[in-house]
Design an enzyme around this catalytic site. Structure first.
Site, PDB file in Angstrom:
ATOM      1  N   GLN A   1      48.820  -4.552  -9.052  1.00 56.56           N
ATOM      2  CA  GLN A   1      47.567  -4.028  -9.612  1.00 56.56           C
ATOM      3  C   GLN A   1      47.830  -3.225 -10.872  1.00 56.56           C
ATOM      4  O   GLN A   1      47.107  -3.337 -11.860  1.00 56.56           O
ATOM      5  CB  GLN A   1      46.858  -3.136  -8.593  1.00 56.56           C
ATOM      6  CG  GLN A   1      46.117  -3.863  -7.497  1.00 56.56           C
ATOM      7  CD  GLN A   1      45.385  -2.888  -6.589  1.00 56.56           C
ATOM      8  OE1 GLN A   1      45.131  -1.741  -6.952  1.00 56.56           O
ATOM      9  NE2 GLN A   1      45.049  -3.334  -5.400  1.00 56.56           N
TER      10      GLN A   1
ATOM     11  N   HIS B   1      36.656   3.602  -5.012  1.00 56.14           N
ATOM     12  CA  HIS B   1      37.712   3.159  -5.932  1.00 56.14           C
ATOM     13  C   HIS B   1      37.100   2.495  -7.162  1.00 56.14           C
ATOM     14  O   HIS B   1      37.501   2.771  -8.296  1.00 56.14           O
ATOM     15  CB  HIS B   1      38.653   2.168  -5.239  1.00 56.14           C
ATOM     16  CG  HIS B   1      39.637   2.802  -4.319  1.00 56.14           C
ATOM     17  ND1 HIS B   1      40.398   3.898  -4.672  1.00 56.14           N
ATOM     18  CD2 HIS B   1      40.004   2.493  -3.051  1.00 56.14           C
ATOM     19  CE1 HIS B   1      41.183   4.233  -3.660  1.00 56.14           C
ATOM     20  NE2 HIS B   1      40.956   3.403  -2.660  1.00 56.14           N
TER      21      HIS B   1
ATOM     22  N   HIS C   1      37.271  -5.906  -2.237  1.00 56.24           N
ATOM     23  CA  HIS C   1      38.609  -5.769  -2.841  1.00 56.24           C
ATOM     24  C   HIS C   1      38.562  -6.174  -4.313  1.00 56.24           C
ATOM     25  O   HIS C   1      39.094  -5.494  -5.187  1.00 56.24           O
ATOM     26  CB  HIS C   1      39.627  -6.680  -2.132  1.00 56.24           C
ATOM     27  CG  HIS C   1      40.262  -6.081  -0.912  1.00 56.24           C
ATOM     28  ND1 HIS C   1      40.494  -4.730  -0.763  1.00 56.24           N
ATOM     29  CD2 HIS C   1      40.746  -6.674   0.219  1.00 56.24           C
ATOM     30  CE1 HIS C   1      41.083  -4.521   0.407  1.00 56.24           C
ATOM     31  NE2 HIS C   1      41.238  -5.681   1.020  1.00 56.24           N
TER      32      HIS C   1
ATOM     33  N   GLY D   1      35.993  -6.238  -6.224  1.00 55.59           N
ATOM     34  CA  GLY D   1      35.187  -5.267  -6.960  1.00 55.59           C
ATOM     35  C   GLY D   1      36.012  -4.094  -7.446  1.00 55.59           C
ATOM     36  O   GLY D   1      35.802  -3.573  -8.548  1.00 55.59           O
ATOM     37  N   ASP D   2      37.000  -3.678  -6.640  1.00 58.23           N
ATOM     38  CA  ASP D   2      37.893  -2.589  -7.055  1.00 58.23           C
ATOM     39  C   ASP D   2      38.754  -2.996  -8.245  1.00 58.23           C
ATOM     40  O   ASP D   2      38.980  -2.207  -9.169  1.00 58.23           O
ATOM     41  CB  ASP D   2      38.839  -2.203  -5.904  1.00 58.23           C
ATOM     42  CG  ASP D   2      38.128  -1.546  -4.740  1.00 58.23           C
ATOM     43  OD1 ASP D   2      36.939  -1.196  -4.887  1.00 58.23           O
ATOM     44  OD2 ASP D   2      38.762  -1.374  -3.689  1.00 58.23           O
TER      45      ASP D   2
END
Length: 348
Positions: free
Chosen positions: A102, A311, A285, A287-288
């Site tokens: 990430q 988040h 997930h 969207g974060d």
């Protein structure tokens, strides 16, 4: 030298804000100073898993770093260049490989050269997306935005010992805006269920439970079962499910001591059904994680996510401090939400 100053206690005030701040600094080449790092936590300041992301990005950008030590509540990061080449990152124990990805992927695709990384750590650990989610959902969904990257799983690693190995290959990528709000039709639910250094029946029971739960809703299901007794430090088990739509919607569940295999499979399937029923193009997930890429793609993007998380809300706040963008958010935390932004673009 002028620094972008980020209050690390904003929102949830956790490690995610730190990782994305360093990521955005690495992409924009803007020095950043982060203070109040994790001050709301019982063990405030930087932990070893946070330092892994900072030091990995420091290597890729040849950055100068101040305050990169365990317990530090302030850190300065000064990137120098977008380097290419091959790197090895050893997180140690079971720190999440997915969380490292990430943090480093935005910098990797912004580099002027291809980057190859071999990362050692945890592939399937609590409080982080499993590596199968990153490969089969996240990267698949990022391809239409122009992200050119692929993951190869060489060995799994579970909590607490880790030992997993993943290779990430990324190429310079021009990002494009997208307009995906409502969920797409799909034919099947696909998935991968694994168990390592556990009886074969574990993977069979997890898979069967997920299939039964989904078929009761009239869905076609195909789940790959992966079982081995390889050199993994294990034991561990888990399942990731996704729709064959575009974008894909995913959900997951990890096995743990004392949790029946049937519960693992049923929980994953129930999570996926909740994501599907929200009716949006992207799961929570995604969207974060998609927020920075929308801002870095030149042009107007509009996406629907199943549930706005704290988040995602923090990521929006953070991105607006690095780039000349303003997000429009229709919805709220815990609810289906539409996010719109005129991306600033990034000249490589």
């Amino acid at each position: 030298m002028e620094f972008i100053r980020i209050d690390g206690s904003y929102g949830e005030g956790g490690g995610s804000l730190l990782r994305y701040a360093i990521a955005l600094s690495s992409v924009t080449m803007k020095p950043v100073e982060i203070y109040n790092i994790r001050v709301k936590r019982a063990n405030p300041g930087l932990r070893p898993q946070h330092l892994n992301a900072v030091r990995a990005l420091a290597r890729i950008t040849e950055a100068t770093v101040e305050g990169d030590e365990v317990g530090s509540t302030a850190l300065r990061f000064i990137p120098r260049k977008r380097a290419g080449g091959s790197f090895e990152i050893d997180i140690g124990t079971a720190g999440s490989i997915s969380l490292i990805i990430q943090a480093i992927l935005p910098a990797c695709i912004s580099s002027e050269e291809e980057i190859s990384l071999r990362i050692r750590g945890g592939t399937d650990v609590p409080l982080a997306p499993p590596i199968d989610y990153m490969a089969e959902v996240f990267l698949r969904n990022m391809a239409p935005l122009g992200v050119r990257a692929e993951l190869k799983l060489l060995r799994r690693g579970h909590y607490p010992r880790g030992g997993g190995i993943v290779e990430l290959h990324a190429s310079p990528s021009k990002l494009f805006p997208i307009d995906k709000v409502r969920g797409e039709k799909f034919d099947r639910v696909l998935g991968r269920c694994h168990a390592v250094k556990l009886p074969r029946s574990v993977v069979e029971r997890i898979s069967s439970s997920a299939i039964d739960t989904l078929r009761k809703e009239g869905l076609r299901v195909e789940i790959e079962e992966e079982w081995s007794e390889d050199g993994h430090l294990g034991p561990g088990a888990g399942i990731v499910l996704w729709t064959d739509s575009n974008p894909r919607i995913g959900a997951d569940e990890l096995g743990e001591k004392g949790k029946p295999s049937e519960v693992v499979g049923k929980n994953a399937a129930s999570k996926l059904l909740d994501e599907i029923k929200a009716g949006m193009a992207f799961d929570s997930h995604m969207g974060d994680m998609i927020i920075p890429y929308l801002a870095l793609a030149r042009g107007r993007s509009r996406v629907g996510i199943s549930k706005l998380t704290l988040h995602a809300e923090s990521n929006i706040w953070l991105v607006e401090r690095f780039l000349p963008v303003k997000f429009i958010v229709q919805g709220g935390v815990g609810s289906p939400t539409v996010i719109e932004v005129e991306g600033a673009g990034l000249e490589l």
